[in-house]
Design an enzyme around this catalytic site. Sequence first.
Site, PDB file in Angstrom:
ATOM      1  NE  ARG A   1      38.470  79.352  62.400  1.00  0.00           N
ATOM      2  CZ  ARG A   1      38.285  78.079  62.753  1.00  0.00           C
ATOM      3  NH1 ARG A   1      37.115  77.668  63.154  1.00  0.00           N
ATOM      4  NH2 ARG A   1      39.280  77.222  62.715  1.00  0.00           N
TER       5      ARG A   1
ATOM      6  N   GLY B   1      24.220  64.144  68.476  1.00  0.00           N
ATOM      7  CA  GLY B   1      23.016  64.937  68.730  1.00  0.00           C
ATOM      8  C   GLY B   1      22.233  64.529  69.962  1.00  0.00           C
TER       9      GLY B   1
ATOM     10  CG  HIS C   1      33.721  71.635  78.020  1.00  0.00           C
ATOM     11  ND1 HIS C   1      34.380  71.321  76.844  1.00  0.00           N
ATOM     12  CD2 HIS C   1      34.564  71.310  79.029  1.00  0.00           C
ATOM     13  CE1 HIS C   1      35.574  70.835  77.140  1.00  0.00           C
ATOM     14  NE2 HIS C   1      35.716  70.819  78.454  1.00  0.00           N
TER      15      HIS C   1
ATOM     16  CG  MET D   1      33.200  68.313  66.721  1.00  0.00           C
ATOM     17  SD  MET D   1      33.424  68.424  68.504  1.00  0.00           S
ATOM     18  CE  MET D   1      35.019  67.653  68.653  1.00  0.00           C
ATOM     19  NE  ARG D   2      34.808  74.733  61.154  1.00  0.00           N
ATOM     20  CZ  ARG D   2      35.970  74.891  60.548  1.00  0.00           C
ATOM     21  NH1 ARG D   2      36.841  73.911  60.485  1.00  0.00           N
ATOM     22  NH2 ARG D   2      36.281  76.046  60.008  1.00  0.00           N
TER      23      ARG D   2
HETATM   24  C1  GRF Z   1      28.912  66.403  74.528  1.00  0.00           C
HETATM   25  O1  GRF Z   1      29.644  65.634  75.425  1.00  0.00           O
HETATM   26  C2  GRF Z   1      29.164  67.857  74.740  1.00  0.00           C
HETATM   27  O2  GRF Z   1      29.502  68.158  76.055  1.00  0.00           O
HETATM   28  C3  GRF Z   1      30.354  68.132  73.844  1.00  0.00           C
HETATM   29  O3  GRF Z   1      30.154  67.316  72.725  1.00  0.00           O
HETATM   30  C4  GRF Z   1      29.356  66.187  73.090  1.00  0.00           C
HETATM   31  C5  GRF Z   1      28.206  66.166  72.127  1.00  0.00           C
HETATM   32  O4  GRF Z   1      27.399  65.036  72.296  1.00  0.00           O
HETATM   33  N1  GRF Z   1      30.443  69.531  73.533  1.00  0.00           N
HETATM   34  P1  GRF Z   1      26.024  64.953  71.523  1.00  0.00           P
HETATM   35  O5  GRF Z   1      26.324  65.094  70.042  1.00  0.00           O
HETATM   36  O6  GRF Z   1      25.144  66.054  72.028  1.00  0.00           O
HETATM   37  O7  GRF Z   1      25.485  63.581  71.844  1.00  0.00           O
END
Ligand code: GRF
Length: 224
Positions: free
Chosen positions: A66, A13, A110, A91-92
């Site tokens: 899903r 987060g 990303h 992560m989905r």
């Molecule tokens: C980040 O590196 C973001 O680019 C990727 O997942 C990571 C999440 O990090 N999608 P966080 O949970 O916001 O610290």
Amino acid sequence: MTLQLAVLASGNGGNLQAIIDHISRGTLDASLRVVLCNREDAYALTRARKAGITAISLDHRSYATREAFDEAMVRCLQDNGADTVALAGFMRMLSPVFLEAFPQRVLNIHPAILPAFPGVHGAADARNWGVTITGCTVHFVDAIMDHGEVIVQAAVPANPGESLEVLQNRIHAMEHRLYPQALAWLAQNRLCVADRVVRLAPSDRKRAPAPVDALVWPPLEEGF
Ligand code: GRF
């Protein structure tokens, strides 16, 4: 117009925290309605609760499909008054069931310069490839992974010999500036999408000093 924002996360987060901080500083015009995680142990939930924000976990494994999980998420976000969704380490993959409920209102961050190195290990894949410049991207989300229209990107140097952790820390520091800025542009209604290209409407807002160790485009504005 004030974003009625939901953040979806699965882990630490850090980006959520950057969003919370910008809202409380007044640089991001958003009301964080809910933080939703698909893992009960996501630290993002703790960050949300500490900030007094509604924090909900829904375990995707409790749903048969899903689409059923996505429907439950849509209900939860709508019940909490959200009209915009920021994915922050969620992560989905999202199905059309979800995306059609928030058309052009779902963003993602990303840790690479898309379309290079999509997928869940963007930073590690870029480093293992041996690139000397990598970075991060904020983009709109569509049904294909890391594929939607690019809003803003930062190029970050990848120094030979440094650990993945050091590189990731440098990328995360840029992410924490880019994501709130992109959301602020959305709140200011300055993002216009046509034929895959996102245009940022000009404004008389002052630019932030350019970072010395990264190239960001469009340039960040004061406060980011
Ligand atoms: C980040 O590196 C973001 O680019 C990727 O997942 C990571 C999440 O990090 N999608 P966080 O949970 O916001 O610290």
